[in-house]
Design a protein around this motif. Structure first.
Motif, short mmCIF file in Angstrom:
data_model
loop_
_atom_site.label_atom_id
_atom_site.label_comp_id
_atom_site.label_asym_id
_atom_site.label_seq_id
_atom_site.Cartn_x
_atom_site.Cartn_y
_atom_site.Cartn_z
N ARG A 130 1.16 26.83 5.97
CA ARG A 130 0.56 26.49 7.28
C ARG A 130 1.27 25.29 7.92
O ARG A 130 0.70 24.21 8.11
CB ARG A 130 -0.93 26.19 7.13
CG ARG A 130 -1.72 27.39 6.67
CD ARG A 130 -3.19 27.22 6.85
NE ARG A 130 -3.91 28.43 6.49
CZ ARG A 130 -5.21 28.62 6.65
NH1 ARG A 130 -5.94 27.65 7.19
NH2 ARG A 130 -5.78 29.76 6.29
N PRO A 131 2.54 25.49 8.28
CA PRO A 131 3.33 24.36 8.81
C PRO A 131 2.85 23.91 10.18
O PRO A 131 2.34 24.69 10.99
CB PRO A 131 4.74 24.94 8.89
CG PRO A 131 4.53 26.42 9.06
CD PRO A 131 3.31 26.74 8.27
N THR A 132 3.05 22.63 10.43
CA THR A 132 2.80 22.08 11.76
C THR A 132 3.97 22.38 12.68
O THR A 132 3.79 22.66 13.86
CB THR A 132 2.58 20.56 11.67
OG1 THR A 132 1.67 20.27 10.63
CG2 THR A 132 2.04 20.02 12.99
N TYR A 133 5.18 22.31 12.10
CA TYR A 133 6.41 22.57 12.86
C TYR A 133 7.30 23.53 12.06
O TYR A 133 7.41 23.42 10.84
CB TYR A 133 7.19 21.27 13.11
CG TYR A 133 6.42 20.23 13.87
CD1 TYR A 133 6.36 20.24 15.27
CD2 TYR A 133 5.75 19.22 13.19
CE1 TYR A 133 5.65 19.27 15.96
CE2 TYR A 133 5.03 18.24 13.88
CZ TYR A 133 4.98 18.28 15.27
OH TYR A 133 4.28 17.33 15.95
N VAL A 134 7.96 24.43 12.77
CA VAL A 134 8.97 25.31 12.18
C VAL A 134 10.23 25.20 13.03
O VAL A 134 10.21 25.55 14.22
CB VAL A 134 8.52 26.79 12.11
CG1 VAL A 134 9.66 27.66 11.61
CG2 VAL A 134 7.30 26.94 11.20
N VAL A 135 11.30 24.69 12.44
CA VAL A 135 12.60 24.68 13.11
C VAL A 135 13.37 25.90 12.62
O VAL A 135 13.57 26.09 11.41
CB VAL A 135 13.39 23.39 12.80
CG1 VAL A 135 14.77 23.45 13.45
CG2 VAL A 135 12.63 22.18 13.32
N THR A 136 13.80 26.73 13.55
CA THR A 136 14.47 27.98 13.20
C THR A 136 15.63 28.20 14.17
O THR A 136 16.10 27.26 14.80
CB THR A 136 13.45 29.15 13.23
OG1 THR A 136 14.08 30.34 12.83
CG2 THR A 136 12.81 29.31 14.60
N THR A 137 16.10 29.42 14.30
CA THR A 137 17.19 29.73 15.24
C THR A 137 16.73 30.80 16.23
O THR A 137 15.69 31.43 16.04
CB THR A 137 18.45 30.24 14.51
OG1 THR A 137 18.25 31.61 14.13
CG2 THR A 137 18.76 29.41 13.29
N ASP A 138 17.53 31.00 17.25
CA ASP A 138 17.22 32.04 18.23
C ASP A 138 17.77 33.40 17.80
O ASP A 138 17.68 34.37 18.56
CB ASP A 138 17.77 31.67 19.61
CG ASP A 138 19.29 31.51 19.63
OD1 ASP A 138 19.90 31.43 18.53
OD2 ASP A 138 19.88 31.46 20.72
N HIS A 139 18.29 33.50 16.58
CA HIS A 139 18.87 34.76 16.09
C HIS A 139 18.10 35.35 14.92
O HIS A 139 18.67 36.09 14.11
CB HIS A 139 20.34 34.54 15.68
CG HIS A 139 21.31 34.69 16.81
ND1 HIS A 139 21.32 33.83 17.88
CD2 HIS A 139 22.29 35.59 17.05
CE1 HIS A 139 22.29 34.20 18.72
NE2 HIS A 139 22.88 35.26 18.23
N GLU A 140 16.82 35.05 14.81
CA GLU A 140 16.04 35.59 13.70
C GLU A 140 15.63 37.03 13.98
O GLU A 140 15.62 37.48 15.13
CB GLU A 140 14.81 34.72 13.43
CG GLU A 140 15.13 33.27 13.09
CD GLU A 140 16.11 33.13 11.94
OE1 GLU A 140 16.04 33.95 10.99
OE2 GLU A 140 16.96 32.21 11.99
N HIS A 141 15.25 37.74 12.91
CA HIS A 141 14.82 39.13 13.02
C HIS A 141 13.56 39.23 13.88
O HIS A 141 12.74 38.32 13.91
CB HIS A 141 14.56 39.69 11.63
CG HIS A 141 14.38 41.17 11.58
ND1 HIS A 141 13.17 41.78 11.81
CD2 HIS A 141 15.26 42.16 11.33
CE1 HIS A 141 13.30 43.09 11.69
NE2 HIS A 141 14.56 43.35 11.41
#
Length: 457
Positions: A130-141
């Motif tokens: 249950r994260p408060t923040y998720v840093v990811t990319t714009d190229h995820e599935h």
């Protein structure tokens, strides 16, 4: 064991390939250039599943026995039969854990969790944390993007996608990698450094981008993030990595690595593999409590959970009573493909085939003026994937949809994908077992479909 059959024409323009003549129960006319649940299955998988079904039938009680379970002797017989099959499946699942560990460098096989698919495994991890923040990319599935929207609404999680490509460094792959790594680290470390101690912070990255086949510098990113703050949780989606590129999880400073058994390992669909790649047993235990599938967790992990002083009687009772069963067919099929097919020798043959076919098709299709082929653009391409577009077409969406349909009519299956960096593209997934006649058919089909159609009737 594959036999070396060299496919050359007189001017040696075709690649050298290793032939795998006996791996399929039948040779279909359809060429699958899309790795997914409909790709061909190995003959040895079907043969092994048939053997397993006969084994289960041998020990399955008759209807008369089942209907008379009220009799003590029959009830005892029924119970012993169930226990025998359960013990055999437990042993089989442990054997598969060891095979996977040897294949991708997992130090503790008991840290492998079996689930129904990659998306389910990712969902379990993020729901438990249950994260408060998720840093990811714009190229995820796309399935991950959809789940990000769900946890955003459900838990008020802030999703922060970083652009994989911002500056146009397509002529310098190293510059693209360095630029992305620098921007991603800045997003994690600098912009949110003040919140890390009091908030639940997750980094989510694909090892290989599903839409483009780009190999992201996850090893470098994981190491730098953990050096800065080891409490940041890192989750890696390896669905398009394992079996496509060399993966050694022991070299990755991530907490959870997730992949599947059917894309590049050629097992049956409906198997996701979640790897606990950290030493935080309490955190892993929280995630394990979300797992309801029988055989999903290793007996060693369950023993550790039940001996852990930090859990109470409710959790112990929970681990003793699973709520559902996991499908056995994917476990059996992946076991046999790793044992009989993805051996050290065959693995090298597979990757050499993929590289040779990739290079050949990229070169030949690039010679057709109407197409532009993207390989090793912005980032290194994985050996199993490349993408293409029409060169001068403004409406790529419509034209490529038409191209997919036209290729299907020629029994060639491809997929239209959307890359945030390049727009709509056709993704080509390289089957290692392809033959000379297949290469010719693929080229001829793309040549015949070279004129884009911007209207669909």
């Amino acid at each position: 064991m594959p036999q070396t059959n060299l496919f050359f024409n007189q001017d040696h323009s075709y690649p050298e390939l290793v032939d795998f003549p006996e791996i399929f129960s039948q040779r279909t006319k359809v060429i699958y250039l899309n790795v997914g649940s409909l790709a061909p299955r190995l003959a040895i998988v079907f043969d092994t599943l048939n053997i397993w079904n006969k084994y289960v039938e041998k020990y399955t009680p008759t209807s008369e026995v089942i209907s008379s379970v009220i009799q003590p002797c029959e009830n005892q017989l029924y119970g012993s039969i169930v226990r025998k099959i359960q013990n055999d499946t437990w042993e089989g699942s442990e054997y598969l854990r060891n095979s996977i560990s040897n294949y991708i460098g997992i130090q503790k096989p008991e840290n492998i969790v079996f689930l129904t698919n990659t998306s389910r495994a990712i969902e379990i991890v993020l729901e438990a944390i249950r994260p408060t923040y998720v840093v990811t990319t714009d190229h995820e599935h796309e399935s991950q993007k959809q789940f990000f929207s769900i946890i955003k609404n459900r838990h008020n999680t802030q999703i922060m996608p970083v652009e994989v490509v911002k500056e146009k460094w397509k002529d310098d792959i190293n510059e693209s990698k360095e630029s992305f790594t620098r921007r991603f680290i800045q997003e994690v470390i600098e912009d949110y450094s003040g919140r890390l101690e009091k908030e639940v912070f997750v980094v989510f990255l694909s090892h290989v981008c599903s839409s483009t086949g780009w190999v992201l510098p996850v090893e470098d990113i994981c190491r730098k993030i953990k050096d800065h703050n080891p409490n940041i949780t890192i989750v890696i989606d390896g669905a398009h990595a394992v079996g496509n590129i060399e993966v050694n999880i022991s070299n990755l400073a991530c907490d959870y690595y997730i992949f599947c058994g059917h894309k590049w390992l050629f097992g049956s669909p409906s198997l996701g593999i979640l790897v606990f790649n950290n030493k935080n047993f309490k955190k892993n235990l929280i995630i394990a409590e979300e797992v309801h599938e029988f055989l999903a967790l290793s007996p060693q992990f369950l023993d550790s959970a039940m001996k852990c002083h930090s859990i109470g009687s409710r959790e112990i009772s929970y681990f003793k009573n699973f709520k559902s069963t996991i499908c056995l067919s994917p476990l059996i099929s992946l076991t046999i493909t790793l044992d009989e097919f993805h051996t050290d020798i065959s693995r090298e043959h597979i990757r050499n085939n993929m590289r040779s076919i990739n290079e050949y098709l990229c070169r030949k299709i690039s010679e057709i003026p109407e197409y532009i082929v993207y390989e090793n653009v912005y980032f290194p391409s994985s050996p199993g994937i490349f993408i293409l577009q029409y060169k001068t077409c403004r409406d790529q969406d419509t034209a490529l949809s038409s191209l997919v349909t036209d290729l299907e009519s020629k029994n060639i299956i491809v997929k239209k994908v959307l890359s945030p960096s390049l727009g709509y593209c056709i993704r080509i997934c390289i089957p290692f077992y392809i033959r000379f006649n297949d290469l010719k058919r693929i080229y001829d089909a793309f040549y015949e479909c070279r004129i884009p159609k911007t209207t669909i009737s």
